[in-house]
Design an enzyme around this catalytic site. Sequence first.
Site, mmCIF file in Angstrom:
data_model
loop_
_atom_site.group_PDB
_atom_site.id
_atom_site.type_symbol
_atom_site.label_atom_id
_atom_site.label_comp_id
_atom_site.label_asym_id
_atom_site.label_seq_id
_atom_site.Cartn_x
_atom_site.Cartn_y
_atom_site.Cartn_z
ATOM 1 N N ARG A 1 -2.049 10.646 -0.586
ATOM 2 C CA ARG A 1 -3.322 10.898 0.075
ATOM 3 C C ARG A 1 -3.602 12.401 -0.008
ATOM 4 O O ARG A 1 -2.675 13.213 -0.107
ATOM 5 C CB ARG A 1 -3.278 10.467 1.538
ATOM 6 C CG ARG A 1 -3.005 8.980 1.771
ATOM 7 C CD ARG A 1 -2.949 8.681 3.259
ATOM 8 N NE ARG A 1 -2.753 7.269 3.538
ATOM 9 C CZ ARG A 1 -1.569 6.678 3.745
ATOM 10 N NH1 ARG A 1 -0.456 7.430 3.708
ATOM 11 N NH2 ARG A 1 -1.481 5.390 3.980
ATOM 12 N N LYS B 1 0.253 8.430 7.295
ATOM 13 C CA LYS B 1 -0.476 7.998 8.479
ATOM 14 C C LYS B 1 0.487 7.490 9.544
ATOM 15 O O LYS B 1 1.514 6.881 9.228
ATOM 16 C CB LYS B 1 -1.464 6.886 8.109
ATOM 17 C CG LYS B 1 -2.709 7.375 7.408
ATOM 18 C CD LYS B 1 -3.695 6.234 7.209
ATOM 19 C CE LYS B 1 -4.994 6.732 6.586
ATOM 20 N NZ LYS B 1 -5.963 5.632 6.386
ATOM 21 N N HIS C 1 -9.000 10.420 -3.427
ATOM 22 C CA HIS C 1 -8.560 9.070 -3.101
ATOM 23 C C HIS C 1 -8.757 8.120 -4.282
ATOM 24 O O HIS C 1 -8.085 7.095 -4.377
ATOM 25 C CB HIS C 1 -9.300 8.554 -1.867
ATOM 26 C CG HIS C 1 -8.434 7.768 -0.940
ATOM 27 N ND1 HIS C 1 -7.360 8.327 -0.261
ATOM 28 C CD2 HIS C 1 -8.435 6.453 -0.598
ATOM 29 C CE1 HIS C 1 -6.775 7.399 0.466
ATOM 30 N NE2 HIS C 1 -7.398 6.259 0.275
ATOM 31 N N ARG D 1 -5.569 8.018 -6.035
ATOM 32 C CA ARG D 1 -4.604 7.159 -5.315
ATOM 33 C C ARG D 1 -4.882 5.684 -5.634
ATOM 34 O O ARG D 1 -3.953 4.916 -5.893
ATOM 35 C CB ARG D 1 -4.718 7.421 -3.823
ATOM 36 C CG ARG D 1 -3.833 6.530 -2.939
ATOM 37 C CD ARG D 1 -3.908 7.042 -1.503
ATOM 38 N NE ARG D 1 -3.489 6.069 -0.515
ATOM 39 C CZ ARG D 1 -2.226 5.877 -0.122
ATOM 40 N NH1 ARG D 1 -1.257 6.589 -0.676
ATOM 41 N NH2 ARG D 1 -1.932 4.991 0.811
ATOM 42 N N HIS E 1 1.748 1.844 2.994
ATOM 43 C CA HIS E 1 0.946 0.931 3.796
ATOM 44 C C HIS E 1 1.820 0.205 4.810
ATOM 45 O O HIS E 1 2.873 -0.332 4.459
ATOM 46 C CB HIS E 1 0.261 -0.114 2.906
ATOM 47 C CG HIS E 1 -0.887 0.436 2.117
ATOM 48 N ND1 HIS E 1 -1.382 -0.178 0.981
ATOM 49 C CD2 HIS E 1 -1.646 1.556 2.289
ATOM 50 C CE1 HIS E 1 -2.386 0.531 0.506
ATOM 51 N NE2 HIS E 1 -2.563 1.585 1.280
ATOM 52 N N TYR F 1 -5.660 -4.371 -3.995
ATOM 53 C CA TYR F 1 -5.482 -3.955 -5.391
ATOM 54 C C TYR F 1 -5.241 -5.141 -6.310
ATOM 55 O O TYR F 1 -5.397 -5.016 -7.524
ATOM 56 C CB TYR F 1 -4.350 -2.932 -5.493
ATOM 57 C CG TYR F 1 -4.687 -1.654 -4.778
ATOM 58 C CD1 TYR F 1 -5.619 -0.766 -5.296
ATOM 59 C CD2 TYR F 1 -4.114 -1.345 -3.546
ATOM 60 C CE1 TYR F 1 -5.960 0.395 -4.632
ATOM 61 C CE2 TYR F 1 -4.453 -0.182 -2.869
ATOM 62 C CZ TYR F 1 -5.368 0.679 -3.415
ATOM 63 O OH TYR F 1 -5.714 1.822 -2.743
#
Length: 309
Positions: free
Chosen positions: A150, A181, A251, A254, A277, A286
């Site tokens: 990120r 995150k 992004h 990414r 994630h 994806y």
Amino acid sequence: MDTDAGLVERYLEHVRVGKRLADRTVTLYALDLEKLQARAREAGVALTQVQSHHVRRWVAQMHGAGRSGRGIALILSGWRGFYAWLGREGRIASNPVVDVRAPRSPKPLPKALSVDDSVQLAEFEDGEADPWLEARDAAAVELLYGCGLRVGELVGLDVTASAAARGWVDLQAGEAHVLGKGGKRRSVPVGGKALEALRHWLALRDTAGAWPQQAALFVGRHGTRLSSAALWQRLRRRSLRAGLATPVHPHMLRHSFASHLLQSSGDLRAVQELLGHASIATTQVYTRLDFQHLAQAYDAAHPRAKRKG
């Protein structure tokens, strides 16, 4: 007794004067209420007689006609405010729009570059740029695309590991350690091209100023940590100079990392871990990109997919 048009006019005056809404907003409200009046006339009911089943049917009709869920939600918001006002005026017993929701719009697919475009951007060398900036930007691109970082993780990297570091790259081990995150740490492998670009950048990093005390791996001209906004701007400029048709943002690289890795390996769990994630459901988007890639290949190559012009 107020007519439908009279009630609408009174309401618009209320939001214009009483709520002091902008003229543009009042105009949008008026357009939404014109739609409401037209629907009510078609149904043979007064605005004060509209029930929830009428509104649901009109929502279904708008959706069937191709209006987006977001567009319908905005119209419903305008109608809901009108009926809330009618309730306060004592003209209706209940708001027929209060429990009606717009259809959910499908989440747009993340924008990913093709493999060719990604490689073209990664291999681009801007001979007209300042060598110092060129080395920094090239290393940033290699890490974004090569590791799926990120933008916040990238600009948070330090030159060396420390207790205060949010992240760093271990050149010897070929690993990037980042803070993602939710304060989750993860390690991702760094490829040979990215390591080569990083070593080149580190060799030039301190030549433009005396910044040995600056911990940040990526710095600007004044020796401060490179900001996310500055990186967005630099990457957009670099992608256009590289000849890509679409301006690229961090992004997007990414997304490209995840999509291309999934196309090659098919290992959804591994991609989930590399992206950091928390839920595999987030990574599964994806697979839709992967299917889109396969569908395009099928349309281009299979003899039964081709249609006569």
